[in-house]
Design a protein around this motif. Structure first.
Motif, mmCIF file in Angstrom:
data_model
loop_
_atom_site.group_PDB
_atom_site.id
_atom_site.type_symbol
_atom_site.label_atom_id
_atom_site.label_comp_id
_atom_site.label_asym_id
_atom_site.label_seq_id
_atom_site.Cartn_x
_atom_site.Cartn_y
_atom_site.Cartn_z
ATOM 1 N N GLN A 227 0.813 -1.211 0.000
ATOM 2 C CA GLN A 227 0.000 0.000 0.000
ATOM 3 C C GLN A 227 0.855 1.274 0.000
ATOM 4 N N SER A 247 -3.322 -4.121 -8.041
ATOM 5 C CA SER A 247 -2.403 -3.488 -7.086
ATOM 6 C C SER A 247 -3.178 -2.781 -5.982
ATOM 7 N N LEU A 249 -1.541 -0.435 -4.148
ATOM 8 C CA LEU A 249 -0.697 0.719 -3.863
ATOM 9 C C LEU A 249 -1.536 1.993 -3.734
ATOM 10 N N LEU A 252 2.855 6.475 -3.247
ATOM 11 C CA LEU A 252 4.121 6.232 -3.946
ATOM 12 C C LEU A 252 4.916 7.524 -3.982
ATOM 13 N N LEU A 273 -4.166 4.328 -6.293
ATOM 14 C CA LEU A 273 -3.067 5.258 -5.992
ATOM 15 C C LEU A 273 -3.618 6.675 -5.813
#
Length: 664
Positions: A227, A247, A249, A252, A273
């Protein structure tokens, strides 16, 4: 009757059993397991500081000691063995003993936020039941072992230390259940280990602020549960991989590396994201389509790169965008009117894109959530229209328009109102007039105005900038930006308005490098919270009002290079200012610890209505004594004025001073 008797026998047996178990637990709490005892003694022997709630030395611990009752120690209720060892924030000094491995039932080891040093014992990396290791914020150093056998490990945090060498590749070999890895703020080098691809349960990985290099590997973006990935402040040169649609995530950060080439067009592979930062790299090209159409992104920071092209976000899709920073790039064209369709935007920073032209679009009226806006050092025009548009943004609290609008004037329209504006920064624009309505900003007059807290995502720091226009301050960090008016380095003429004294909540007034004339208004003493007042490099005449000595929080002050005369005030914070605050005024003299000597003091004495009492000489002497012995801070002067001076002053002046203190 027999059945009743059998029930009573069963109850008695059960009670005896429970009593025996409690006695066993009590006896175990009274004694210390021999292995645990050796581990605790070894730990204490390597420390250089005592532990609150522990014996003063290891010899005081014996087999009869109540080890499980020590501060920070938790034991298993059935076995009596130590399972949690938590001594964070205890200011412990010394080294970590190899005998820590005797605590072979340990599940949690938390020694974070201490002053421990030295290398970590190898045996620490072979405890079979250890689940959580937090050694962050210490002074540990040395190289981490390659071979690690911690099969139960879930959290491993050694951030903010001084470890060197490479990241141990063995972490994800036997510790396949690991969820959190934090190596940030060390001196680690090398590459991301390929075996990290085995950490299928990994959720958080931070290696920020090290010396890691090479390619950011694709394997990280394929970890299904990852994550948060923070890789900033390293020496990575490129990003590979395309991720996958499954994903997880969310966060980032690849900022402050050496990334080159284009921003990867892979955001369609990260449906969750919301935070992406790649600022301060060497990225070029245009913003990729997958980023311009990302539904999940809420905070985007691409500051300080070499990106170019037009700014064309698809706000009909980017419904979650709240923070946008594209400053210090090469974007060109008109300021995009469709940006106002991103209705959740709170912060916009497009500063230092000097190929952005035109005026602020009329559509910006729709940005009802906008709090922070910077177009510093672009090529904007029509300041009057821009301000009239932006006044419709009810939450706008910080507006930075420096190095624009050349040869224009600030409008004097009395209907121009910014209800929430607390910081207006317009230096270096060649403006020629100060509109009086700047002295009527509600958010700088009263604390009753409710302002939102600064955005954590808005990059906005303050640094010195050398350019063909000389040395000036460039605002880039919103978190430390106080309520301010910065009109410096313009062509402002005329007087300093008396009404500036109404701005009781103003912390910073910067009018340096202009052509202002007339005297310094005595009413400026009404800016009771002012911390920085810079009137240098103007054409001001007259004296420095003694009433400015009542500005107890004034820490920076300059009237250098004007045409002032008379005696420099000696009260309050003026006891802390050096000669540099007053140079370039041949007629000024006096002051504390200054070389500006007065030859005819009687002729130069200014009239101070607040100092008619003979006792004011005693007050000045008290403040002078404090400054002479090195206590020249505003806080202490305030205390002296509030505590000692009332003994000398009459009751009316005591009440006035107390009222000022209460209001502050």
């Amino acid at each position: 009757m027999v059945a009743v008797l059998e029930i009573w026998v069963f109850v008695i047996i059960l009670l005896v059993s429970l009593l025996q178990s409690q006695v066993l637990v009590i006896s175990q709490n009274l004694t210390c397991n021999s292995d645990d005892l050796r581990g605790l003694r070894g730990f204490m022997d390597r420390l250089e500081s005592p532990i609150d709630g522990w014996p003063t030395n290891s010899s005081s611990l014996s087999s009869s000691s109540r080890c499980c009752n020590l501060v920070g120690i938790t034991c298993n209720s059935s076995s009596g063995r130590i399972v949690r060892f938590q001594l964070q924030n205890k200011r412990l000094t010394g080294m970590l003993s190899d005998l820590i491995s005797n605590l072979d039932q340990l599940r949690t080891l938390n020694l974070s936020h201490n002053l421990l040093k030295g290398p970590l014992p190898i045996s620490l990396f072979h405890l079979p039941h250890l689940e959580v290791v937090d050694l962050s914020s210490n002074e540990f150093h040395g190289v981490l072992p390659v071979t690690i056998n911690l099969p139960a490990l879930q959290v491993f945090d050694i951030s903010d230390n001084a470890f060197t060498g490479s990241i141990p590749s063995g972490l994800c070999v036997n510790s396949t259940g690991i969820r959190v890895l934090r190596f940030a703020v060390n001196y680690l080098d090398g590459f991301i280990p390929p075996l990290f691809g085995n950490c299928h349960l990994l959720q958080h990985l931070s290696v920020a602020s090290n010396f890691l290099s090479g390619v950011i590997p694709d394997l990280l973006f394929k970890l299904p549960r990852l994550q948060e990935l923070t890789l900033q402040d390293n020496m990575f040169i490129s990003i590979t991989g395309i991720g996958n649609s499954s994903s997880s995530l969310v966060h980032l950060d690849v900022s402050s590396n050496r990334l080159t080439g284009n921003v990867p067009d892979f955001f369609h592979s990260f449906p969750n994201l919301s935070y992406f930062s790649a600022d301060s790299n060497n990225l070029s090209g245009e913003i990729p389509p997958s980023l311009l159409n990302s539904q999940a992104i809420s905070s985007l920071n691409l500051r300080n790169n070499s990106l170019y092209g037009s700014i064309n976000f698809n706000c009909s899709i980017m419904v979650n965008l709240t923070s946008l920073d594209l400053s210090s790039n090469n974007f060109s064209g008109m300021i995009p009117a469709n940006l106002a369709s991103c209705l959740k935007l709170k912060t916009i920073n497009l500063a230092r894109n000097n190929r952005l032209i035109g005026q602020i679009p009329e559509s910006f009226k729709n940005l009802q959530s906008l709090s922070y806006l910077s177009f510093s050092n672009c090529s904007l025009n029509n300041l009057s229209a821009s301000l009239k548009i932006l006044q419709h943004c009810p939450n706008l609290s910080v507006l930075v328009l420096s190095m624009n609008f050349l040869t224009e004037q600030l409008p004097s329209d009395e209907d121009l109102q910014f209800k929430a504006l607390k910081a207006l920064v317009i230096p270096g624009c060649r403006l020629t007039e100060i509109p009086k309505n700047l002295t009527q900003l509600p958010s700088l007059i009263s604390r009753e105005i409710s302002l939102e807290e600064p955005s954590l995502d808005f990059g906005f720091f303050l640094k010195r900038n050398f350019s063909d226009r000389g040395l000036w301050l460039q605002y880039n960090q919103i978190m430390s930006l106080p309520p301010l008016l910065d009109l410096s380095r313009n062509f402002l003429t005329g007087p300093i308005w008396l009404e500036f004294g109404n701005l009781k909540e103003l912390y910073n007034l910067d009018l340096k490098h202009n052509n202002l004339s007339g005297s310094i208004p005595d009413t400026l003493s009404g800016m009771r919270n002012i911390e920085m007042l810079d009137l240098s490099y103007n054409n001001l005449t007259g004296t420095i009002p003694p009433s400015l000595g009542n500005l107890f929080f004034l820490s920076e002050f300059s009237v250098a290079y004007n045409d002032l005369a008379g005696i420099i005030p000696s009260r309050g914070q003026f006891s802390t200012f050096t000669t540099s605050s007053f140079v370039g005024n041949p007629g000024l003299c006096g002051g504390f610890n200054l070389e500006l000597k007065c030859e005819k003091i009687e002729e130069l004495l200014p009239t101070d209505p607040a100092s008619d009492d003979d006792d004011d000489d005693d007050e000045s002497f008290i403040v002078w004594m404090v400054a002479s012995i090195g206590f020249g801070t505003g806080f202490l002067v305030t205390v002296i004025v509030l505590v000692v001076v009332p003994i000398i002053r009459d009751n009316k002046r005591i009440r006035r001073m107390q009222a000022l203190s209460i209001n502050r």
